[in-house]
Every structure is written in structure tokens, then in C-alpha cells.
Scaffold this motif. Structure first.
Motif, PDB file in Angstrom:
ATOM      1  N   ILE A  70       0.671  -1.234   0.073  1.00 59.01           N
ATOM      2  CA  ILE A  70      -0.068  -0.060  -0.186  1.00 59.01           C
ATOM      3  C   ILE A  70       1.081   1.125  -0.016  1.00 59.01           C
ATOM      4  CG2 ILE A  70      -1.705   1.415   1.429  1.00 59.01           C
ATOM      5  CD1 ILE A  70      -2.800  -1.647   2.255  1.00 59.01           C
ATOM      6  N   LEU A  71       1.661   1.263   0.910  1.00 63.19           N
ATOM      7  CA  LEU A  71       2.647   2.525   0.963  1.00 63.19           C
ATOM      8  C   LEU A  71       3.460   2.808  -0.423  1.00 63.19           C
ATOM      9  CD1 LEU A  71       4.179   2.156   4.705  1.00 63.19           C
ATOM     10  CD2 LEU A  71       2.810   3.843   3.660  1.00 63.19           C
ATOM     11  N   THR A  72       3.844   1.398  -0.882  1.00 56.56           N
ATOM     12  CA  THR A  72       4.548   1.571  -2.183  1.00 56.56           C
ATOM     13  C   THR A  72       3.674   2.258  -3.219  1.00 56.56           C
ATOM     14  OG1 THR A  72       5.771  -0.330  -1.626  1.00 56.56           O
ATOM     15  CG2 THR A  72       5.947   0.417  -3.924  1.00 56.56           C
ATOM     16  N   GLN A  73       2.234   1.969  -3.260  1.00 52.70           N
ATOM     17  CA  GLN A  73       1.548   2.588  -4.235  1.00 52.70           C
ATOM     18  C   GLN A  73       1.394   4.204  -3.829  1.00 52.70           C
ATOM     19  OE1 GLN A  73      -1.951   0.195  -5.393  1.00 52.70           O
ATOM     20  NE2 GLN A  73      -1.279  -1.262  -3.998  1.00 52.70           N
ATOM     21  N   LEU A  74       1.584   4.408  -2.630  1.00 53.91           N
ATOM     22  CA  LEU A  74       1.125   5.951  -2.009  1.00 53.91           C
ATOM     23  C   LEU A  74       2.367   6.744  -2.660  1.00 53.91           C
ATOM     24  CD1 LEU A  74      -0.531   5.237   1.252  1.00 53.91           C
ATOM     25  CD2 LEU A  74      -1.694   6.131  -0.948  1.00 53.91           C
ATOM     26  N   LEU A  75       3.503   6.168  -3.177  1.00 55.02           N
ATOM     27  CA  LEU A  75       4.660   6.758  -3.360  1.00 55.02           C
ATOM     28  C   LEU A  75       4.464   7.521  -4.948  1.00 55.02           C
ATOM     29  CD1 LEU A  75       7.590   4.165  -3.367  1.00 55.02           C
ATOM     30  CD2 LEU A  75       7.646   6.316  -2.103  1.00 55.02           C
ATOM     31  N   GLN A  76       3.212   7.398  -5.180  1.00 57.62           N
ATOM     32  CA  GLN A  76       2.762   8.325  -6.480  1.00 57.62           C
ATOM     33  C   GLN A  76       2.121   9.524  -6.324  1.00 57.62           C
ATOM     34  OE1 GLN A  76      -0.893   6.786  -8.582  1.00 57.62           O
ATOM     35  NE2 GLN A  76      -0.580   5.077  -6.995  1.00 57.62           N
ATOM     36  N   SER A  77       2.229   9.937  -4.882  1.00 60.76           N
ATOM     37  CA  SER A  77       1.793  11.138  -4.392  1.00 60.76           C
ATOM     38  C   SER A  77       2.646  12.357  -4.818  1.00 60.76           C
ATOM     39  CB  SER A  77       1.650  11.208  -2.828  1.00 60.76           C
ATOM     40  OG  SER A  77       1.414  12.520  -2.390  1.00 60.76           O
ATOM     41  N   ASP A  78       1.860  13.347  -5.593  1.00 61.04           N
ATOM     42  CA  ASP A  78       2.521  14.723  -5.838  1.00 61.04           C
ATOM     43  C   ASP A  78       2.768  15.530  -4.767  1.00 61.04           C
ATOM     44  OD1 ASP A  78       3.091  13.661  -8.364  1.00 61.04           O
ATOM     45  OD2 ASP A  78       1.005  14.227  -8.936  1.00 61.04           O
ATOM     46  N   ASP A  79       2.172  15.394  -3.463  1.00 57.27           N
ATOM     47  CA  ASP A  79       2.326  16.326  -2.616  1.00 57.27           C
ATOM     48  C   ASP A  79       3.748  15.933  -1.641  1.00 57.27           C
ATOM     49  OD1 ASP A  79       0.822  18.382  -0.400  1.00 57.27           O
ATOM     50  OD2 ASP A  79       1.813  16.626   0.826  1.00 57.27           O
ATOM     51  N   SER A  80       4.371  17.143  -1.862  1.00 56.12           N
ATOM     52  CA  SER A  80       6.118  16.443  -1.303  1.00 56.12           C
ATOM     53  C   SER A  80       5.937  16.063   0.498  1.00 56.12           C
ATOM     54  CB  SER A  80       6.597  17.853  -1.206  1.00 56.12           C
ATOM     55  OG  SER A  80       6.304  18.902  -0.553  1.00 56.12           O
ATOM     56  N   ALA A  81       5.034  16.804   1.284  1.00 57.78           N
ATOM     57  CA  ALA A  81       4.906  16.348   2.546  1.00 57.78           C
ATOM     58  C   ALA A  81       4.379  15.018   2.630  1.00 57.78           C
ATOM     59  CB  ALA A  81       3.941  17.296   3.369  1.00 57.78           C
TER      60      ALA A  81
END
Length: 523
Positions: free
Chosen positions: A101-112
Motif C-alpha cells: 500500500i505504501l509503495t502505491q502511495l509513493l505516486q503522491s505529488d504532495d511533497s509532505a
């Protein structure tokens, strides 16, 4: 849907129950339902769900899914809170799933948010490295392109920061086995990153480990295939792989397979090489790689044949003196162009491989060919002396900042090149030819030499080849050679394996399309 007050009341029930909190399933279910409320309810749910998660194994799936819903909320502050708490769900069999799940969330464009995901991954790495890697590699093999790209970059930058007690031998073996699966279908850029990951593993620092890496690179380079010089991807693939292999070679890890391939397939096609990268002297890059590899070549099956190919290519860049007219002037009015950078690479490679067959010039060539070669060497050496004098004069008295100008940097490298060629030519003028001198290639950092090597190096710029050598026409050096301009490109001294060449297009070009992977969220 529970209100804020109800969420706090249920929280109190579970907190007061301490170790018997598991008996209050209804209270925990009410907290799970908080994800369907407003912003305040969701923020509380994001904190309360993980806090009591361990007490309700039968509600594990519901709890994780509820937290995931919060990780995808439109409100960034809710997402950040939910992500921050995810490591608390990483217990037992749930850890690989949380890592996925966390790996998929790496796609976030929000730096924080992105930094929170990175920190969360690192924290569960320390709980169970192998389980975390399972989640990362699952996404690298099957996830969306953006997820795959960021997961690979995470591994390439973060693995080296982990302590030894986390990266055990067993964990490193797992990384290697999973990486091999990924390397079955990668782009050039991905390949470079994986070589960076693997070459940093402690277990692969040994001779056998380096040999494993070289074999991996050779497999990627596909040295069994027919070389197509007119196919930019074919050329780029070979060079990209070779750049990764070069730092791995040593006196115990040989470059023989690569050197053989270059001699047999690349050198004969040097003039017809194509590359998708504009502004790159592809021929010079090939020759530089060959020169670097030649130092670590082991026993070669077709040594004489390959040495002949190298010799023939060297002759192409070692011109004969121009013919004289009756008045002693240059009949054609044009001096041959001397390609110093090319000659340094070819001469160095020939000198390295020649050590393995020292009688090549005397026993394997006929007398006429040897005489021709020595005339070429002598002509080149005379032009070399003029150029060395001019370079020294131009650099005389310059120190510090003055040597850092682009023009002077090029001259410094040019002086290294010409000095190297001079040393090698002097060796070949010995009778019989000698292969004992040691030089540092002009684009490589200078190694500390012992006293005898230092004396050899210092003596390289002051004398011409021995006079008893086969002589060409005796003419004034200035008549023989007028130093050409533009023979040294500005990037001569900064050849970088990481930055030059490679596959510049999107993924799926040249190294496999990877078009059959599944898409979408696979929580």
C-alpha cells in the motif's frame, strides 16, 4: 455515523479496558464507522483505528480498508494523518500488504505526503526488511508506471542508508533474486538504477559477487546477438551495459567477453555506429570503453585475430607522411588530420592486449607492414612533439583559477592525451617492441605511482622515438605537422558513466515494452 462525542466516548471505553479492549468490539466498530463522517470525525478515526488495531485481529481487513479510505481522502491533512499511522498496521502477515500500500502511495505529488510515505516505508523496513521488500517488488513488477519508477528510485536511494542489522545476508539475497526477475524486462534507465542498487550490496562486494554482477550485465547486453550498428537502440543498449560493467572489472574479474565482442563486432563497424543521443561522439565513447576494459582482459581465445582487428583500426588513424613534390614541399598542400583522442584509446588498447602476444608486431606481421607501421608511428610522434610544445607554452605559468577556464581545461586534457600517446609510441619503437610502460588514461583520475613509474611518466615529453627506428622523410617538424583545431571536445575530461548515453525515451523502448503488466489499485 458516529459524532465526535461518540468517537471520544468509544475511545475512552477501549483505553480504559487496556488489555481487555478486544472484548469491546462494538466500540471499535463505531470508530471504524467514523471514516464515513465529516472532516473532524475522519481525523479522529485516522488516529483511533491504528491505536487499537492489535486488539481486533478479526476486524483487521475492515480496519486496514478503513484507513486506506482515509489515505485517499480529498482533504490533504486527513491523508497525511492516515499515512503517518500506517506503520502501526504492519504486524505479522499484514506487513507485506502495508508495504504494498505504501509503495502505491509513493505516486503522491504532495511533497509532505510523499516524505511521510518514505518515512513510513523506512520504519517498517526496520521491522521486517524482507516483508517490506516483498511489497515494493510486487509493485515494481505489477504496478503502474509511476509507482514502479518511484519504487525503484526509493530502493536506489534508501537501501544504502539502512544499517547492517537490517540488510542481512538473507535480505540481500532476496534483493538479488527479486532484481533478477525485474531485469528480465527493463528500460535502460531502470537497468542503471538496479545496477546501482546491486553493486551497493555488501554481499556483492566480493570477487564472486562482482563476477555475478558482470554476468548479469553480459546477459542484459545480449552478447550472443548479432550486432546491428545502424540500430540506435542496439548500440545504446551495448554501451549502457558496458558502462555498468567497467567499474566491476579488476585483475580477478575479467572483461574478456566484452573486449572480445567489441573487437569482433563493434570495431569493424565503428564508422557506421548510430545513436539516438545528439551531440555525442559515439565512436570516441566506444573506444574509451574498450581502452578501459582492455586493462582487465583475461585469456582470449582468438587473441591474434582480435589484435589484428585492433591493429587495422589503429592504422586508420595513424596516417602516412604526405608525399613530397620535387621542391620538397607538401605535394597535396594538406597535412593529414591527427585524431589524438582516438589514437590514445586505440594505442592503449593495442598496448594492453599486445602484452599477451608480444611477438605480434615482429612475428605475425610481414616486414613490409612493420616498416609501414613504424613510418606512421614516427610521423605521428613528430607531430606530437610540436603539439606538446605548443600546449606547454600555452599553459606555462598558469595556475589556480587560470587553469579552470574551459579553454585551459581542454588544453590540460590535450596535454595528458599527447603525453600518453608519446609514452606508448616510445614503447613500440623498442626492438623488439616493449609493452612495459604504464599510463593513466587522460579522462581517468591519476593514480599514485611508484618511483619507477613516475620517472617513466616524467620522461615522456622530452624525447622523440629512437633515431635508429625505421625512418620516414626527414623534414622540419613545423612542415610535417600543423596542429589542427577542434580535435578536443569540451567533454573530454568529464566522461561520465551515469550521465552519458542511455535510453532517453519512455519506458518500453528497446529493452522490452512491459505492456502485459496489470494496472490499478491492488490493495
Amino acid at each position: 455515523m458516529p459524532t465526535v462525542e461518540e468517537l471520544y466516548r468509544n475511545y475512552g471505553i477501549l483505553a480504559d479496558a487496556t488489555e481487555t479492549a478486544g472484548q469491546h468490539k462494538d466500540a471499535y466498530q463505531a470508530i471504524l464507522d467514523g471514516v464515513k463522517g465529516g472532516a473532524k470525525e475522519k481525523r479522529l478515526a485516522a488516529q483511533f483505528i491504528p491505536k487499537f488495531f492489535k486488539h481486533f485481529p478479526e476486524l483487521a481487513d475492515s480496519a486496514i480498508n478503513a484507513q486506506l479510505d482515509l489515505c485517499e481522502d480529498e482533504d490533504v491533512s486527513i491523508r497525511r494523518q492516515a499515512i503517518k499511522e500506517l506503520p502501526q498496521f504492519a504486524t505479522g502477515d499484514n506487513l507485506p500488504r502495508v508495504a504494498d500500500i505504501l509503495t502505491q502511495l509513493l505516486q503522491s505529488d504532495d511533497s509532505a505526503e510523499f516524505n511521510l510515505v518514505n518515512n513510513a516505508l523506512l520504519s517498517i523496513f526496520k521491522m521486517d526488511a524482507k516483508g517490506t521488500l516483498g511489497g515494493l517488488f510486487s509493485q515494481i513488477l505489477q504496478g503502474e508506471d509511476i509507482v514502479r519508477e518511484r519504487a525503484i528510485k526509493f530502493l536506489s536511494t534508501k537501501l544504502k542508508t539502512l544499517p547492517e542489522e537490517v540488510l542481512t545476508k538473507e535480505v540481500e539475497e532476496f534483493i538479488l533474486s527479486e532484481s533478477k526477475k525485474v531485469l528480465e524486462d527493463v528500460t535502460g534507465e531502470e537497468f542503471v538504477l538496479f545496477m546501482k542498487i546491486l553493486s551497493g550490496l555488501k554481499s556483492l562486494q566480493t570477487v564472486s559477487g562482482r563476477q555475478q554482477l558482470v554476468e548479469l550485465v553480459a546477459e542484459q547486453a545480449d552478447l550472443e546477438q548479432t550486432f546491428n550498428p545502424s540500430d540506435p537502440d542496439c548500440v545504446d543498449r551495448l554501451l549502457q551495459c558496458t558502462r555498468q560493467a567497467v567499474p566491476l572489472f579488476s585483475k580477478n574479474v575479467h572483461s574478456t567477453k566484452f573486449v572480445t565482442y567489441f573487437c569482433e563486432h563493434v570495431l569493424p563497424n565503428l564508422g557506421s555506429l548510430t545513436t539516438p543521443v545528439e551531440g555525442v561522439d559515439i565512436q570516441l565513447e566506444v573506444l574509451k570503453l574498450l581502452a578501459e576494459m582492455s586493462s582487465f582482459c583475461g585469456d582470449m581465445e582468438k587473441l591474434e585475430s582480435n589484435l589484428k582487428k585492433l591493429f587495422d583500426k589503429l592504422l586508420e588513424y595513424m596516417p602516412l607522411p604526405p608525399e613530397e613534390a620535387e621542391n620538397g614541399e607538401n605535394a597535396s598542400n594538406e597535412e593529414p588530420k591527427l585524431q589524438f583522442s582516438y589514437v590514445e584509446c586505440l594505442l592503449y588498447s593495442f598496448h594492453q592486449l599486445g602484452r599477451k602476444l608480444p611477438d605480434f608486431l615482429t612475428a605475425k606481421l610481414n616486414a613490409e607492414k612493420l616498416k609501414d607501421f613504424k613510418i606512421r608511428l614516427q610521423y605521428f610522434a613528430r607531430g606530437l612533439q610540436v603539439y606538446i610544445r605548443q600546449l606547454r607554452l600555452a599553459l606555462q605559468g598558469k595556475t589556480g583559477e587560470a587553469l579552470k577556464t574551459e579553454e585551459n581545461k581542454i588544453k590540460v586534457v590535450a596535454l595528458k592525451i599527447t603525453n600518453n600517446i608519446n609514452v606508448l609510441i616510445k614503447d613500440l619503437f623498442h626492438i623488439p617492441p616493449s609493452y612495459k610502460s604504464t599510463v593513466t588514461l587522460s579522462w581517468k583520475p591519476v593514480q599514485k605511482a611508484d618511483a619507477s613509474q613516475k620517472r617513466t611518466s616524467e620522461d615522456t615529453t622530452s624525447s622523440s622515438p629512437p633515431k635508429k627506428a625505421s625512418a620516414g622523410p626527414k623534414r622540419d617538424a613545423r612542415q610535417i605537422y600543423n596542429p589542427p583545431s577542434g580535435k578536443y571536445s569540451s567533454n573530454l575530461g568529464s566522461f561520465s558513466y551515469e550521465q552519458r548515453g542511455g535510453f532517453r525515451g519512455g519506458r518500453g523502448r528497446g529493452w522490452g515494452g512491459r505492456g502485459n503488466r496489470s494496472r490499478g489499485r491492488i490493495y
